[in-house]
Design an enzyme around this catalytic site. Sequence first.
Site, PDB file in Angstrom:
ATOM      1  N   TRP A 180       0.834  -1.189   0.000  1.00  0.00           N
ATOM      2  CA  TRP A 180       0.000   0.000   0.000  1.00  0.00           C
ATOM      3  C   TRP A 180       0.881   1.256   0.000  1.00  0.00           C
ATOM      4  O   TRP A 180       0.409   2.332   0.287  1.00  0.00           O
ATOM      5  CB  TRP A 180      -0.882   0.007   1.253  1.00  0.00           C
ATOM      6  CG  TRP A 180      -2.056  -0.915   1.221  1.00  0.00           C
ATOM      7  CD1 TRP A 180      -3.352  -0.552   0.958  1.00  0.00           C
ATOM      8  CD2 TRP A 180      -2.098  -2.326   1.462  1.00  0.00           C
ATOM      9  NE1 TRP A 180      -4.175  -1.661   1.022  1.00  0.00           N
ATOM     10  CE2 TRP A 180      -3.432  -2.754   1.328  1.00  0.00           C
ATOM     11  CE3 TRP A 180      -1.120  -3.279   1.766  1.00  0.00           C
ATOM     12  CZ2 TRP A 180      -3.829  -4.085   1.492  1.00  0.00           C
ATOM     13  CZ3 TRP A 180      -1.504  -4.597   1.928  1.00  0.00           C
ATOM     14  CH2 TRP A 180      -2.835  -4.993   1.792  1.00  0.00           C
ATOM     15  N   CYS A 186      -6.656  -4.663  -1.637  1.00  0.00           N
ATOM     16  CA  CYS A 186      -7.784  -5.533  -1.296  1.00  0.00           C
ATOM     17  C   CYS A 186      -8.547  -6.097  -2.484  1.00  0.00           C
ATOM     18  O   CYS A 186      -8.904  -7.262  -2.505  1.00  0.00           O
ATOM     19  CB  CYS A 186      -8.733  -4.838  -0.313  1.00  0.00           C
ATOM     20  SG  CYS A 186      -9.648  -3.445  -1.002  1.00  0.00           S
ATOM     21  N   HIS A 223     -13.541  -1.405   1.326  1.00  0.00           N
ATOM     22  CA  HIS A 223     -12.761  -2.634   1.438  1.00  0.00           C
ATOM     23  C   HIS A 223     -13.510  -3.730   0.690  1.00  0.00           C
ATOM     24  O   HIS A 223     -14.732  -3.799   0.754  1.00  0.00           O
ATOM     25  CB  HIS A 223     -12.558  -3.006   2.913  1.00  0.00           C
ATOM     26  CG  HIS A 223     -11.776  -4.270   3.099  1.00  0.00           C
ATOM     27  ND1 HIS A 223     -10.562  -4.481   2.487  1.00  0.00           N
ATOM     28  CD2 HIS A 223     -12.041  -5.392   3.799  1.00  0.00           C
ATOM     29  CE1 HIS A 223     -10.118  -5.685   2.812  1.00  0.00           C
ATOM     30  NE2 HIS A 223     -11.000  -6.262   3.612  1.00  0.00           N
ATOM     31  N   ASP A 263     -12.097 -13.508   3.403  1.00  0.00           N
ATOM     32  CA  ASP A 263     -11.311 -12.316   3.070  1.00  0.00           C
ATOM     33  C   ASP A 263      -9.842 -12.706   3.049  1.00  0.00           C
ATOM     34  O   ASP A 263      -9.315 -13.211   4.032  1.00  0.00           O
ATOM     35  CB  ASP A 263     -11.577 -11.236   4.133  1.00  0.00           C
ATOM     36  CG  ASP A 263     -10.933  -9.895   3.775  1.00  0.00           C
ATOM     37  OD1 ASP A 263     -10.138  -9.845   2.812  1.00  0.00           O
ATOM     38  OD2 ASP A 263     -11.220  -8.905   4.467  1.00  0.00           O
ATOM     39  N   ASN A 290     -20.018  -2.429  11.429  1.00  0.00           N
ATOM     40  CA  ASN A 290     -20.823  -1.863  12.520  1.00  0.00           C
ATOM     41  C   ASN A 290     -20.080  -0.989  13.524  1.00  0.00           C
ATOM     42  O   ASN A 290     -20.675  -0.573  14.509  1.00  0.00           O
ATOM     43  CB  ASN A 290     -21.492  -3.001  13.309  1.00  0.00           C
ATOM     44  CG  ASN A 290     -22.693  -3.569  12.593  1.00  0.00           C
ATOM     45  OD1 ASN A 290     -23.616  -2.846  12.254  1.00  0.00           O
ATOM     46  ND2 ASN A 290     -22.665  -4.857  12.328  1.00  0.00           N
ATOM     47  N   GLU A 311     -30.734   1.202   9.751  1.00  0.00           N
ATOM     48  CA  GLU A 311     -30.250   2.059  10.834  1.00  0.00           C
ATOM     49  C   GLU A 311     -31.446   2.596  11.610  1.00  0.00           C
ATOM     50  O   GLU A 311     -32.395   3.084  11.025  1.00  0.00           O
ATOM     51  CB  GLU A 311     -29.472   3.270  10.279  1.00  0.00           C
ATOM     52  CG  GLU A 311     -28.257   2.942   9.424  1.00  0.00           C
ATOM     53  CD  GLU A 311     -27.008   2.608  10.235  1.00  0.00           C
ATOM     54  OE1 GLU A 311     -27.081   2.613  11.478  1.00  0.00           O
ATOM     55  OE2 GLU A 311     -25.976   2.325   9.615  1.00  0.00           O
ATOM     56  N   TYR A 359      -6.570   4.885   0.245  1.00  0.00           N
ATOM     57  CA  TYR A 359      -7.924   4.338   0.357  1.00  0.00           C
ATOM     58  C   TYR A 359      -8.115   3.595   1.671  1.00  0.00           C
ATOM     59  O   TYR A 359      -9.220   3.299   2.090  1.00  0.00           O
ATOM     60  CB  TYR A 359      -8.272   3.451  -0.839  1.00  0.00           C
ATOM     61  CG  TYR A 359      -7.928   1.992  -0.727  1.00  0.00           C
ATOM     62  CD1 TYR A 359      -8.872   1.042  -0.324  1.00  0.00           C
ATOM     63  CD2 TYR A 359      -6.640   1.546  -1.007  1.00  0.00           C
ATOM     64  CE1 TYR A 359      -8.547  -0.289  -0.221  1.00  0.00           C
ATOM     65  CE2 TYR A 359      -6.309   0.222  -0.909  1.00  0.00           C
ATOM     66  CZ  TYR A 359      -7.256  -0.701  -0.510  1.00  0.00           C
ATOM     67  OH  TYR A 359      -6.927  -2.025  -0.405  1.00  0.00           O
TER      68      TYR A 359
END
Lengths: 741, 741
Positions: B297, B332, B391, B414, B454, B503, B574
């Site tokens: 990165w 990512c 992401h 992931d 969250n 929400e 990012y």
Amino acid sequence: MSDQSTNPTPSPAPPTPTGRPPKVSGRGRAAGPSSNSNSDSVDIPEFEPFGVVGPRGLPPLTEFLDIWDVDMMRRPDEINKKRHHTVLYNSENLIVRRGQEFEVKITFSRAYKPTDKIAVEFVIGSNPQYSKGTYIPVFPTKDRQTIWEGRITNTTDNVVTMAITPAANCIVGKYHMYIAVSTPYGIRRTRRDKSRDLYILFNPWVADDAVFLDDEEEREECVMSEMGIIYHGAFDDVAERNWNYGQFNYGVLDACLYILDKSEMPITNRGDPIKVTRKASAMLNSRDDEGVLVGNWSGDYTYGVAPTSWTGSTDILLTFASSRMPVCYAQCWVYAAVFNTFLRCLGIPARVVTNFYSAHDNDGNLKTDIILDEEGRIDRNRTRDSIWNYHCWNECYMSRPDLPTGFGGWQVVDATPQETSDGMYRCGPASVQAIKHGQICYPFDAAFVFAEVNSDVVFYSRSNDGTMEPVKVNQTHVGRMVLTKAPGALTRRDITDQYKFPEGSNEERTVLVKAEEYGCKREKSSLPVADVDLVLPTLEISVGDDFELNVEFKNRSDERRTVDTYISGSIVYYTGVTSSEFLFRNPTVTVGPNKSVKETVVVESKNYMKKLVEQANLNFIVTGKVKETGQIVTAMKVVTLHNPKLTVEVSGPRKVNEEMMATVEFTNPFTFSLEGVFIRMEGPGVMLPKSKYYSLITAGSSLTWTEYFTPQRAGTTRLIASLDCPALRQVYGQVSVTIEP
Amino acid sequence: MSDQSTNPTPSPAPPTPTGRPPKVSGRGRAAGPSSNSNSDSVDIPEFEPFGVVGPRGLPPLTEFLDIWDVDMMRRPDEINKKRHHTVLYNSENLIVRRGQEFEVKITFSRAYKPTDKIAVEFVIGSNPQYSKGTYIPVFPTKDRQTIWEGRITNTTDNVVTMAITPAANCIVGKYHMYIAVSTPYGIRRTRRDKSRDLYILFNPWVADDAVFLDDEEEREECVMSEMGIIYHGAFDDVAERNWNYGQFNYGVLDACLYILDKSEMPITNRGDPIKVTRKASAMLNSRDDEGVLVGNWSGDYTYGVAPTSWTGSTDILLTFASSRMPVCYAQCWVYAAVFNTFLRCLGIPARVVTNFYSAHDNDGNLKTDIILDEEGRIDRNRTRDSIWNYHCWNECYMSRPDLPTGFGGWQVVDATPQETSDGMYRCGPASVQAIKHGQICYPFDAAFVFAEVNSDVVFYSRSNDGTMEPVKVNQTHVGRMVLTKAPGALTRRDITDQYKFPEGSNEERTVLVKAEEYGCKREKSSLPVADVDLVLPTLEISVGDDFELNVEFKNRSDERRTVDTYISGSIVYYTGVTSSEFLFRNPTVTVGPNKSVKETVVVESKNYMKKLVEQANLNFIVTGKVKETGQIVTAMKVVTLHNPKLTVEVSGPRKVNEEMMATVEFTNPFTFSLEGVFIRMEGPGVMLPKSKYYSLITAGSSLTWTEYFTPQRAGTTRLIASLDCPALRQVYGQVSVTIEP
């Protein structure tokens, strides 16, 4: 291919470097290096100005309140260590437990006034931040309190006694302490002083701590006791290893913190016993991460210490911390014992347990396969699974806020590098309650431990065309007994019922159904139960003995039964892996209706002695096929041969700080010489690890080794000795000794 | 210390070798090496005698049934590949899916008789065993069936067509096939023939398979589609990257199996999609295990390919398989895209998703901390947490027999190496349903993913004495939107509702309480809500533009409000990490009762252009303190600058197997030269990856690159091109093209 670029000309691409990929920096990815070492630290500035300092500079700050001295009250005879159960730690620094008050005395340049603004600051790691719990200021006044409580308990002249209560979930490790005074121009603080560094540990005595254990006898055993007994051998012939955990010895606490540093575990996670124990289960073995101990089951320990030779954890931990390299060698009880030291040292209640006949789940199902050929004889080439004669792991005590209610309490952690289904060399914490109830969907690795105590042994018959059919399932062999040392005694405690409901009970069946719902595959063919039983006797045999093995055939039918029998005796490692076969018989046994017949096999020492591997286990497998019915009968038995012992004796005053003597004696009982012999000796609170090397002990000859030592504390303890050489391993001796104050 | 040994003399201990611990063999610990490579294999003997061969040897075995030929029916126009949805794989070998029948034709030396004993044998790995599922004989007759069904569907003269159904949970990988004939003397079998090797994949079309997905449109997209669109940018200004997954390209399937081999994953675990995806999430990144992709990165990609430059997975996977070394570099979306190729290639339904404002949980709580000083201005030195602008991860579809009912379906995996709380560089599979319902106690890593969507953003005010108090909590910033490509279309699909309840809904509150029960810590101080709102506009800006940022202050109170405001603009990666600040204003803004005021800030390109990092994101943070009330107000906005585009055009016949042309055009719109420029182009089913290098593109000049290509199959597809150089990254272009048969 054509090229029509109007202006720029395409060039040959620059060469791409090959070989190892370059190291990549963290730039662009993280706002700063994360703090993952307790040995890194920053010095907090001695002066932090408020706002911009004017052109004329600051007035002399010594006009304001100044700190002359800080007394950490860290001597063993002062209240802090006594109240915090840390008197035994051999350390100059203050050691306290979280969630519980301790006191420091601050001497000021003048009498302290309630209007003085002071703070006691605690800092851990290289990137202290209040919101991360790595920088904590503690204030003396009620109106300004942080997550750590502070109060003044006494003021005498210039001396203020301040009482501080670290949060019950604070980070565990080594903190620096500063005293800060707020002046109108900025904050002044004391210079870093190593004698004011303090260690904060987990606290099983305090209800708010996740490791709270509400039983003083258990706490005394599982946190405070250095004396270990680790069980091995066979479930019907249990043997003991004595072990000096040595969690209070000089340097051990620092070594335990170094283990976490080497694992690069973020400092901010080190208040959570779930994360600490999981990380440590990975770091105690050298796989993946260059952790503490190298596993070796090969019998060749030339380049290190044989696993059977160690008598305690101190040597191992101090060697790891100083060499910063993995220590050679360990097998399961060494991993469990050193892990136990780590846990008790940090204040997490822990004990070593031994599971007899422990299944090694190498491909994620609940079966251990034994392959027989068409005649019912074991096919050693095709039988690849193994059952460890015993396996040791740890239990540690904590709440499990990450799981539904009911799964706190004892948790299994295991540092022995077994291939878990999750593919990493670590295991747990897995709730013992969850294992008992088949709730194996919860982290971490509960299904793996469940299989260790609940696997079925499935006998397959392999036909010539390569297909196999299950012919017998033994559901009671694995997980036969789980033992740990009883608290406050030198006896054993059977805790099998904490892992399993009684065999054959309704609850047991429910649990197995539950576990199957979570994907545990079992062999469910309904197989005919043979009406002939095979029974092997319990034997206690010393190395070198000739003995008889009586195989009993019990015919429960009303007809005659003829059994083509295969009796195989082989040397096995304690991991259940076969080294070599030393005995084979194939009698045909006839038993009348409802009768019983004994077939006697004579086992001569000359046949097994030369083939023995270190732990001297003989494994007998009897299989057979009933001619009349085609039924398969089987029986298995591990016979652990008893080794000669060391004699250990002590003489002298038996008083604290007075020198006394320990003598180890050994006679070589064999007809051959022992070469390359190491003897080791140590004892909790009385002797640090010592060792002696003898290049040769000829047949029949004796040795006597005397060592002087000075007990450091009163009470009943033990001296533990081991003798180890390539031809003879796990020879132990110990003596109890009570030291008067 | 004294020494009184009667006979043997103690010697100095032999030197202990230092340095790296020696390699230790597995002897004594395992009964045999476990099979963990699909490329290792054993040749099964061509003859296995029954019993002992007599002194006169065997009669000539050719008297018995002999095999003349085996036809795997592996051509794309034969039924096997069509029925199994594997026509598109560019492979000579048969490729089928498990749990579904395929056929082979066997030609014998004479007509087949029902009394002939034959078996078709399948073997995988180096240690084939029936009980492990690595050796499977398949029989043609009903009375002798194994876990794989067999039957004869046709017999014509000497030719027998045999239909075989692999078990729906069998191991996925490359098998060898043999035909065995049982003679009275033993088993004869065909010699190993590589053309008879076959691949067996996961099967989303079959109900018994754990990856069954009962939706043809989803299957077409998530298994069969090579065309990817991956979203990035900002939630209110979404950008797209096109990607060629290329799972059917020549060599890609072998590369995917090599990934599992390199991970040393036991062959026996490779039928379980939970274990395969978990292992692959670790192996797709190079951390820990020398896996596929090196993360970078930093902006410096000198020694590899810039993450923004890739246009597909093929190059990456083939390079990894041939070099056997990690490939440089990824961020990512590259991890997610290559992982997606892996999953689709093996037959596991998979898609790439993008989470906008993704929290990076670097110390295991549910908070992202932003620290303000006493005046309300952001303290960049102390603000260490970051929120990724976006992401990317993967979802894959499977049942979860290891969890309670209800948690099957889409699972998050992931491969981007983030430090999960569990400390390893892998993540998942975590049930999306479990995340949505706050049931984060279930494996694997559900709590980590829960925090990504969250977390709360907590603003702290830090006072001069080092203490901090929360002043504002933003509970809606993180996990603002989750997107994936819509099945069968080139549009996006908002799947936020699969991760979160709306929400502010009751369900949302219940879920957060549930998650807290499992140890997720939240900031729960009840903070006063400021009566002044700050609103930042949505902006779509091109790189190099000057523009205005209007900060709106809305006073909801009935009194005048004066806000000391700090407006900070900075360049961010990012990942949310700040590179440098390019703008700072601190106006005092006065707003009348119930009025609204706009403060305009002019942003000039000359201020940000020189500081831009690759993804050209401007991050504006506005903070302020209301003078009258002391309340803190905040607002944050990421502005993604739009890059220039590549023009891609095609010309020519647009028919399968007929050559056509693709032209890429680009004009340098800047006032500076671009150096070291790579252009890449590829397209699913039409063009393998091509690249071109230009050492210099001067200011204002244009380039045109034309490449010839020959489409391999009919249908609508895309050509995708990228341009990349250190001064300008993520310049993309694409064109749709429909190929006629």
